[in-house]
Motif scaffolding. Structure first.
Motif: not given
Length: 119
Positions: A32, A46, A51, A57, A94, A96, A98, A100-102, A105-106
Motif C-alpha cells: 500500500t 496524509f 492499496s 483515499d 506499508t 497493511q 488498509e 492509514e491516515t496516521r 502506521q507507515w
C-alpha cells in the motif's frame, strides 16, 4: 524497499504538479502506497493513499494518486495548487492493506521532495 520521490519544484498557484515515487526492491505489487506532506512546525499529514487492491483515499479531491505496478512507481497529481500546499512531500509504503491516515502506521519513507507554490 527504498523509495525515491521526484517532481517537486516551484509552481504558481492555480497550476498542477505530478510527483513520482519510484520503489526499489521486490513485492511492490503487494504494498500500500501513500503520500504525506509536512510543513515547518507541523506534523506530517496524509495526502493520499492507494492499496495494492486499488482502494483509494485522499484528503481532497484535488489530490489524485495512482500506481503503475509495471514501473514500481506511484504518482500524485495535485491540481489547483494553493500556497498552503507548500511543503515537503513524502512517499511511504506499508504492507497493511488498509490505508492509514496516521503517519506512524507507515513503515518505510522516502527522503521527500520540496513543493513550493508561489502566489
Amino acid at each position: 524497499v527504498q523509495l525515491l520521490e521526484s517532481g517537486g519544484g516551484l509552481v504558481q498557484a492555480g497550476g498542477s504538479l505530478r510527483l513520482s515515487c519510484a520503489a526499489s526492491g521486490r513485492h511492490f505489487n503487494w504494498l500500500t502506497m501513500g503520500w504525506f506532506r509536512q510543513t515547518p512546525g507541523k506534523e506530517r499529514e496524509f495526502v493520499a493513499g492507494i492499496s495494492w487492491t486499488g482502494d483509494l483515499d485522499s484528503a481532497e479531491d484535488r489530490f489524485t494518486i495512482s500506481r503503475d505496478n509495471t514501473r514500481n512507481t506511484v504518482y500524485l497529481q495535485i491540481n489547483s495548487l494553493k500556497s498552503e500546499d507548500t511543503g515537503v512531500y513524502y512517499c511511504a509504503c506499508t504492507n497493511q492493506q488498509e490505508i492509514e491516515t496516521r503517519a506512524s502506521q507507515w513503515h518505510i519513507w522516502g527522503q521527500g521532495t520540496q513543493v513550493t507554490v508561489s502566489s
